[in-house]
Motif scaffolding. Structure first.
Motif, PDB file in Angstrom:
ATOM      1  N   SER A 155       0.994  -0.788  -0.138  1.00 48.98           N
ATOM      2  CA  SER A 155      -0.192   0.229  -0.032  1.00 48.98           C
ATOM      3  C   SER A 155       0.752   1.487  -0.523  1.00 48.98           C
ATOM      4  CB  SER A 155      -0.763  -0.283   1.547  1.00 48.98           C
ATOM      5  OG  SER A 155      -0.006  -0.216   2.547  1.00 48.98           O
ATOM      6  N   ARG A 156      -0.028   2.387  -0.065  1.00 52.60           N
ATOM      7  CA  ARG A 156       0.717   4.040  -0.464  1.00 52.60           C
ATOM      8  C   ARG A 156       0.643   3.747   1.308  1.00 52.60           C
ATOM      9  NH1 ARG A 156       2.632   5.806  -5.120  1.00 52.60           N
ATOM     10  NH2 ARG A 156       1.416   4.832  -6.979  1.00 52.60           N
ATOM     11  N   GLN A 157       1.778   4.857   1.317  1.00 55.80           N
ATOM     12  CA  GLN A 157       2.121   5.836   2.514  1.00 55.80           C
ATOM     13  C   GLN A 157       2.942   6.603   2.922  1.00 55.80           C
ATOM     14  OE1 GLN A 157       1.224   4.071   5.394  1.00 55.80           O
ATOM     15  NE2 GLN A 157       1.729   4.611   8.099  1.00 55.80           N
ATOM     16  N   GLY A 158       1.730   7.814   2.821  1.00 60.84           N
ATOM     17  CA  GLY A 158       2.258   9.041   2.355  1.00 60.84           C
ATOM     18  C   GLY A 158       2.769   8.797   1.751  1.00 60.84           C
ATOM     19  N   ASP A 159       4.135   9.551   1.154  1.00 59.70           N
ATOM     20  CA  ASP A 159       5.159   9.546  -0.210  1.00 59.70           C
ATOM     21  C   ASP A 159       5.503   8.675  -0.546  1.00 59.70           C
ATOM     22  OD1 ASP A 159       4.780  12.816  -0.539  1.00 59.70           O
ATOM     23  OD2 ASP A 159       6.466  13.284   0.324  1.00 59.70           O
ATOM     24  N   GLY A 160       5.535   7.292   0.447  1.00 61.09           N
ATOM     25  CA  GLY A 160       6.703   6.317   0.437  1.00 61.09           C
ATOM     26  C   GLY A 160       5.285   4.833   0.386  1.00 61.09           C
ATOM     27  N   VAL A 183      -1.011 -12.824 -12.758  1.00 63.85           N
ATOM     28  CA  VAL A 183      -0.314 -11.621 -11.945  1.00 63.85           C
ATOM     29  C   VAL A 183       0.428 -10.479 -13.095  1.00 63.85           C
ATOM     30  CG1 VAL A 183       1.120  -9.764 -10.601  1.00 63.85           C
ATOM     31  CG2 VAL A 183      -0.154 -12.318  -9.752  1.00 63.85           C
ATOM     32  N   GLN A 184       1.416 -11.229 -14.298  1.00 66.22           N
ATOM     33  CA  GLN A 184       2.028  -9.822 -15.113  1.00 66.22           C
ATOM     34  C   GLN A 184       1.012  -9.938 -15.909  1.00 66.22           C
ATOM     35  OE1 GLN A 184       5.823  -9.839 -14.825  1.00 66.22           O
ATOM     36  NE2 GLN A 184       4.616  -8.676 -16.010  1.00 66.22           N
ATOM     37  N   ARG A 185      -0.064 -10.271 -16.917  1.00 63.41           N
ATOM     38  CA  ARG A 185      -1.257 -10.308 -17.027  1.00 63.41           C
ATOM     39  C   ARG A 185      -1.937  -8.644 -16.788  1.00 63.41           C
ATOM     40  NH1 ARG A 185      -1.503 -15.837 -18.714  1.00 63.41           N
ATOM     41  NH2 ARG A 185      -3.303 -15.649 -16.662  1.00 63.41           N
ATOM     42  N   GLU A 186      -2.281  -8.876 -15.676  1.00 65.37           N
ATOM     43  CA  GLU A 186      -2.790  -8.309 -15.110  1.00 65.37           C
ATOM     44  C   GLU A 186      -1.861  -6.601 -14.919  1.00 65.37           C
ATOM     45  OE1 GLU A 186      -5.215  -8.034 -11.974  1.00 65.37           O
ATOM     46  OE2 GLU A 186      -5.147 -10.752 -12.013  1.00 65.37           O
ATOM     47  N   ILE A 187      -0.989  -6.530 -14.858  1.00 65.41           N
ATOM     48  CA  ILE A 187       0.020  -5.366 -14.665  1.00 65.41           C
ATOM     49  C   ILE A 187       0.540  -4.762 -15.812  1.00 65.41           C
ATOM     50  CG2 ILE A 187       2.302  -4.516 -13.856  1.00 65.41           C
ATOM     51  CD1 ILE A 187       2.078  -7.036 -11.478  1.00 65.41           C
ATOM     52  N   GLU A 210      -5.473  -3.921  -9.212  1.00 68.06           N
ATOM     53  CA  GLU A 210      -5.787  -3.408  -8.804  1.00 68.06           C
ATOM     54  C   GLU A 210      -4.425  -2.764  -7.777  1.00 68.06           C
ATOM     55  OE1 GLU A 210      -8.640  -4.484  -6.009  1.00 68.06           O
ATOM     56  OE2 GLU A 210     -10.145  -5.181  -7.162  1.00 68.06           O
ATOM     57  N   GLU A 211      -4.671  -1.618  -6.707  1.00 69.84           N
ATOM     58  CA  GLU A 211      -3.593  -1.162  -6.085  1.00 69.84           C
ATOM     59  C   GLU A 211      -2.452  -2.131  -5.397  1.00 69.84           C
ATOM     60  OE1 GLU A 211      -2.114   3.270  -4.816  1.00 69.84           O
ATOM     61  OE2 GLU A 211      -2.714   1.374  -3.353  1.00 69.84           O
ATOM     62  N   PRO A 212      -2.551  -2.905  -4.717  1.00 65.25           N
ATOM     63  CA  PRO A 212      -1.934  -3.548  -4.042  1.00 65.25           C
ATOM     64  C   PRO A 212      -0.951  -4.251  -4.786  1.00 65.25           C
ATOM     65  CG  PRO A 212      -4.238  -3.874  -2.866  1.00 65.25           C
ATOM     66  CD  PRO A 212      -4.260  -2.812  -4.519  1.00 65.25           C
ATOM     67  N   LEU A 213      -1.862  -5.212  -5.978  1.00 61.65           N
ATOM     68  CA  LEU A 213      -0.700  -5.253  -7.308  1.00 61.65           C
ATOM     69  C   LEU A 213      -0.084  -4.950  -7.878  1.00 61.65           C
ATOM     70  CD1 LEU A 213      -0.615  -8.634  -7.135  1.00 61.65           C
ATOM     71  CD2 LEU A 213      -2.660  -8.479  -8.763  1.00 61.65           C
TER      72      LEU A 213
END
Length: 478
Positions: A78-83, A177-181, A187-190
């Motif tokens: 997940s995103r955490q602030g700018d990181g 997963v490669q196909r989805e990316i 989705e974001e976590p992936l």
């Protein structure tokens, strides 16, 4: 770190499969688990030690080859602030394996899961490694849950690890997963796996580290003959490996600060090993200018090209000096780094398949809690490097024997043929005995000559002997 991946297809009665079965008997590889170990596994599966912390609301997912069932790791990004925030759950083997129990004793005897081209010999009974302890989707499992916060560049800001109950939401595979990316539908976590993976790869380059994207060799039988193919790894596999490396580096830093731990260390490769690899590059028509570093060369290779794939397989030889280094009470060892990682590093992310990881996890948990290490962990530390060295030796013997066997099978109908190759090694005491790397197929074999062999030079080599049952090929200058 990588090992050679060889996969053999065909029926159990096929000559190569039968030879692999005979090889396991010859090497005295552990077979089925003793009855008392299986009974203990059943008891542990029914009544594991469960942590108080409940993190089952965290939507973790596993990412492995499609056929994997021994799932050591699950993640959420997940995103955490700018990181970023990396949550990484590692199967908690200690919740099932009691110190001194039959399960523990058997694990110390086996040390590691052994991989053959047609099967694997597990460290723990399948009831645990593929069942009660595996992070299977939809199942609540005890785990060591890591939280690593990263800055915008992917560098760690904070590290935490604690026991928790977790529940994976999905069992994902690399190709899917490669196909989805690639299609932009992840989705974001992936999707963050690529973003974080690329950042970690850039940091690896900056610190002088290197990851080997070792392709899988597949040996297929057709009309009584065998053919060699390479399967190039997907980018997703490399990004996934960066999450594991991140955790191993964080774990090593925790233990070094704590003053007690077990590291995976590797000194710089000796010049002789690098020289041999240069000769292998020559044999495979890979241009390696002297001003180009090993790391830069490896990053320039395309594992989808067969001769590059063959060279990447041979690059694993530079990792053979790796070992486990234990330290206690603030007295740090002379070498604390792994030269391929270019940082302190430890094995802690595959406890279902590797004995040392269970102990590294316990040490990291103690470090974060700033508490004492369990007596059973301290009692095992002194002998752990020797046990792991013996397990690594056995795994290396299995790998070498399997490679020899597969190469003999590839050449079994080609006795008397002449191949292009290069002499990559010569015996110091008998200059007429050495090693030749063929160009096609990418086979390595012993070559014997009545006179001195031309080290590092191209040569025409005649196949003079091939014995699949004995896993032996021999060449002579043509």
């Amino acid at each position: 770190m990588p090992r050679r991946h060889i996969r053999v297809t065909g029926t159990p009665e096929a000559p190569l499969r039968a030879a692999l079965t005979a090889l396991r008997a010859e090497l005295d590889i552990p077979g089925t688990f003793p009855p008392q170990v299986l009974a203990e596994a059943e008891r542990a599966a029914r009544d594991p030690l469960l942590p108080l912390t409940d993190a089952t609301d965290l939507p973790l997912f596993t990412l492995d080859p499609a056929t994997s069932t021994d799932l050591d790791q699950a993640m959420h990004l997940s995103r955490q602030g700018d990181g970023y925030r990396v949550r990484y759950a590692i199967a908690d083997v200690a919740a099932f394996v009691s110190p001194g129990s039959p399960l523990d004793t058997e694990a110390h005897r086996r040390v590691t899961t052994l991989y053959f081209p047609d099967t694997r010999i597990p460290l723990h009974p399948a009831l645990l490694s593929e069942g009660a302890a595996s992070l299977l989707p939809g199942q609540t499992r005890p785990a060591a849950l890591w939280t690593v916060d990263l800055d915008a560049d992917g560098s760690p800001l904070a590290v935490d690890v604690r026991r928790a109950l977790v529940r994976s939401r999905a069992k994902l595979d690399y190709a899917g997963v490669q196909r989805e990316i690639d299609s932009g539908t992840a989705e974001e976590p992936l999707a963050l796996l690529k973003e974080i993976g690329l950042l970690r790869e850039a940091l690896e380059i900056d610190r002088g580290g290197i990851s080997l994207n070792v392709p899988e060799q597949e040996i297929t039988e057709r009309d009584g003959t065998y053919e060699l193919h390479y399967r190039a790894p997907l980018p997703t596999e490399a990004w996934n490996a960066q999450i594991s490396l991140l955790t191993g580096i964080a774990a090593a830093d925790l233990m070094l600060a704590y003053g007690t731990g077990v590291l995976r260390t590797l000194p710089a490769a000796p010049d002789g090993a690098v020289g041999r690899l240069r000769r292998t590059a020559t044999a495979l028509h890979i241009d390696w200018p002297h001003h180009v570093s090993y790391a830069a060369l490896v990053r320039s290779l395309d594992p989808a090209l067969p001769h590059h794939a063959a060279f990447l397989q041979e690059c694993t030889t530079l990792l053979r000096g790796a070992g486990y280094t234990v330290f206690r009470d603030g007295v740090l060892p002379e070498i604390v780094t792994h030269s391929a990682v270019a940082a302190p590093y430890t094995h802690c992310t595959a406890p279902l398949r590797r004995l040392a990881d269970r102990f590294a996890t316990e040490l990291c948990l103690a470090a974060v809690a700033d508490g004492p290490v369990s007596d059973w962990v301290l009692a095992a530390l002194e002998s752990l490097p020797k046990e792991m060295a013996e397990g690594s030796r056995r795994a290396g013997a299995v790998e070498r024997a399997c490679v020899d066997l597969v190469e003999a099978a590839l050449l079994k109908d080609r006795l008397g043929e002449v191949f292009d190759g290069c002499v990559v090694d010569v015996d110091d005491h008998e200059p007429g005995i050495g090693t030749v790397q063929l160009e096609t197929p990418a086979v390595i074999g012993r070559i014997e000559s009545p006179g001195p062999l031309p080290l590092g030079e191209r040569i025409r080599a005649r196949l003079t002997q091939v014995d699949v049952a004995a896993a032996r090929v021999r060449f002579a200058p043509a």
